[in-house]
Design a protein around this motif. Structure first.
Motif, PDB file in Angstrom:
ATOM      1  N   VAL A  14      44.920  42.050  30.192  1.00  0.00           N
ATOM      2  CA  VAL A  14      44.500  42.332  31.578  1.00  0.00           C
ATOM      3  C   VAL A  14      45.423  41.596  32.555  1.00  0.00           C
ATOM      4  CG1 VAL A  14      42.637  42.032  33.269  1.00  0.00           C
ATOM      5  CG2 VAL A  14      42.094  42.808  30.963  1.00  0.00           C
ATOM      6  N   GLN A  70      39.545  47.976  42.700  1.00  0.00           N
ATOM      7  CA  GLN A  70      40.405  48.278  41.550  1.00  0.00           C
ATOM      8  C   GLN A  70      39.664  47.785  40.318  1.00  0.00           C
ATOM      9  OE1 GLN A  70      44.648  47.236  41.938  1.00  0.00           O
ATOM     10  NE2 GLN A  70      44.132  46.591  44.006  1.00  0.00           N
ATOM     11  N   LEU A  80      36.890  43.293  36.611  1.00  0.00           N
ATOM     12  CA  LEU A  80      36.894  43.537  35.156  1.00  0.00           C
ATOM     13  C   LEU A  80      35.446  43.704  34.707  1.00  0.00           C
ATOM     14  CD1 LEU A  80      38.136  43.579  32.298  1.00  0.00           C
ATOM     15  CD2 LEU A  80      38.134  41.077  32.344  1.00  0.00           C
ATOM     16  N   LYS A 112      40.122  42.950  42.525  1.00  0.00           N
ATOM     17  CA  LYS A 112      40.232  43.457  41.155  1.00  0.00           C
ATOM     18  C   LYS A 112      39.008  43.067  40.348  1.00  0.00           C
ATOM     19  CE  LYS A 112      45.149  43.924  41.090  1.00  0.00           C
ATOM     20  NZ  LYS A 112      46.436  43.536  40.608  1.00  0.00           N
ATOM     21  N   THR A 171      36.822  47.845  29.724  1.00  0.00           N
ATOM     22  CA  THR A 171      37.014  47.506  28.307  1.00  0.00           C
ATOM     23  C   THR A 171      35.750  47.834  27.530  1.00  0.00           C
ATOM     24  OG1 THR A 171      37.466  45.727  26.735  1.00  0.00           O
ATOM     25  CG2 THR A 171      36.413  45.075  28.779  1.00  0.00           C
ATOM     26  N   ASN A 192      48.920  43.325  32.553  1.00  0.00           N
ATOM     27  CA  ASN A 192      49.020  44.737  32.951  1.00  0.00           C
ATOM     28  C   ASN A 192      48.237  45.107  34.202  1.00  0.00           C
ATOM     29  OD1 ASN A 192      50.513  46.163  30.600  1.00  0.00           O
ATOM     30  ND2 ASN A 192      49.070  44.726  29.654  1.00  0.00           N
ATOM     31  N   PHE A 193      47.364  44.230  34.658  1.00  0.00           N
ATOM     32  CA  PHE A 193      46.493  44.574  35.789  1.00  0.00           C
ATOM     33  C   PHE A 193      46.503  43.466  36.845  1.00  0.00           C
ATOM     34  CE2 PHE A 193      41.989  44.858  37.453  1.00  0.00           C
ATOM     35  CZ  PHE A 193      42.060  46.137  37.998  1.00  0.00           C
ATOM     36  N   PHE A 250      39.199  47.412  36.039  1.00  0.00           N
ATOM     37  CA  PHE A 250      39.718  47.453  34.671  1.00  0.00           C
ATOM     38  C   PHE A 250      38.520  47.536  33.728  1.00  0.00           C
ATOM     39  CE2 PHE A 250      41.518  46.347  30.685  1.00  0.00           C
ATOM     40  CZ  PHE A 250      42.849  46.724  30.753  1.00  0.00           C
ATOM     41  N   LYS A 275      43.980  54.909  31.721  1.00  0.00           N
ATOM     42  CA  LYS A 275      44.729  53.851  32.413  1.00  0.00           C
ATOM     43  C   LYS A 275      43.733  52.719  32.695  1.00  0.00           C
ATOM     44  CE  LYS A 275      47.858  53.260  36.266  1.00  0.00           C
ATOM     45  NZ  LYS A 275      47.315  52.740  37.499  1.00  0.00           N
ATOM     46  N   ASN A 276      44.219  51.514  32.738  1.00  0.00           N
ATOM     47  CA  ASN A 276      43.365  50.342  33.021  1.00  0.00           C
ATOM     48  C   ASN A 276      42.172  50.254  32.068  1.00  0.00           C
ATOM     49  OD1 ASN A 276      45.070  49.599  35.056  1.00  0.00           O
ATOM     50  ND2 ASN A 276      43.879  50.609  36.659  1.00  0.00           N
ATOM     51  N   TYR A 277      42.471  50.449  30.783  1.00  0.00           N
ATOM     52  CA  TYR A 277      41.436  50.321  29.750  1.00  0.00           C
ATOM     53  C   TYR A 277      42.038  49.635  28.532  1.00  0.00           C
ATOM     54  CZ  TYR A 277      37.813  51.352  26.343  1.00  0.00           C
ATOM     55  OH  TYR A 277      36.838  51.215  25.393  1.00  0.00           O
TER      56      TYR A 277
END
Ligand code: NAD
Length: 236
Positions: free
Chosen positions: A63, A31, A9, A7, A35, A66-67, A33, A43-45
């Motif tokens: 984050v 995957q 970010l 994951k 910002t 939700n992620f 995320f 989604k994922n923002y």
């Protein structure tokens, strides 16, 4: 750990380098995320103004809930400021330092405990050539970007034993809104004239370097800064 389960970010990924990096890593199976400061219905923002450190905590909490936990952190959000020192509003210094550096210092501090527990992590800091060689009338921006170098090396030492690498990338001029807003047509031509490769860097070149630095192939690379600048940092 397989790529698909990792994951990522990326701050500042509503546009420019961050957006292209997000697309590149999604295509590679990560995957991701995203910002940014803009409101986007994706989604994922999560939109957050990182000039406030309270918002960094809100971003982190959102984050995590939700992620999930973050394996790879790309500290990319940033704002440029062209201003002679005597004309710089002192209030701007705190804001620009927060966006360009302190928000990332804080966000990293929130994410590192999971990386340490998990025995894996990759942290990439997007600095700038302005932090490497200095830039007249951009001393505030340049200072915020230089701060990443001490951060990168110190954190690389601190986290090496946990299989966490920390590196920085220093782009030269890149074709994004940031560069477009900083230079008019004439200034852009003059700038290209002094770049050895006579061109701006494409955002995807930064994205591909990020992809390499977070890969298993780059596991021995830590505490380093790479100037991706079409030759601009080499001298003239
Ligand atoms: P950009 O303006 O296209 O994108 C900047 C991103 O940062 C956006 O997603 C924006 O929402 C986010 N951001 C800006 N202010 C924010 C705030 N207050 N809170 C939260 N997010 C905020 O710029 P870019 O060129 O893609 O820049 C990305 C990074 O690369 C920056 O750190 C910049 O300093 C660095 N950089 C860019 C260049 C260049 O020429 N474009 C050169 C060297 C370094």
């Amino acid at each position: 750990m397989k790529t698909e389960t990792k994951k990522v970010l990326i701050t500042g990924s509503s546009g420019g380098i961050g957006k292209i990096t997000a697309e590149t890593l999604l295509n590679a199976g990560y995957q991701v995320f995203k910002t940014g400061s803009r409101e986007l219905k994706e989604k994922n923002y999560f939109s957050a103004d990182l000039s406030s450190l309270e918002n960094v905590k809100k971003l982190y909490n959102y984050v995590k809930e939700n992620f999930g936990d973050i394996d790879i952190l790309i500290n990319n959000a940033g704002q440029y400021l062209y201003s002679p020192i005597e004309k710089t509003d002192i209030k701007e210094t705190e804001k620009i330092f927060n966006i360009n550096f302190l928000s990332h210092y804080y966000l990293t501090s929130l994410i590192v405990p999971y990386m340490k527990d998990n025995g894996f992590g990759r942290i990439i800091n997007i600095s700038s050539i302005s932090g490497v060689v200095g830039e007249a009338n951009a001393s505030l921006y340049s200072s915020t970007k230089s701060a990443f170098f001490g951060f990168t090396k110190s954190l690389a030492l601190e986290l090496a034993q946990y299989n966490i690498t920390v590196n920085s990338i220093s782009p030269g001029w890149v074709e994004t809104n940031l560069a477009e807003n900083a230079l008019n047509e004439e200034e852009k031509k003059e700038t290209i004239d002094i770049i050895p490769q006579k061109r701006f860097v494409e955002p995807v070149e930064i994205a591909n370097l990020v992809k390499y630095l977070i890969s298993n192939e780059a596991k021995g690379l830590t505490g380093q800064n790479i100037n991706l600048c079409a030759g601009l940092s080499c001298g003239c």
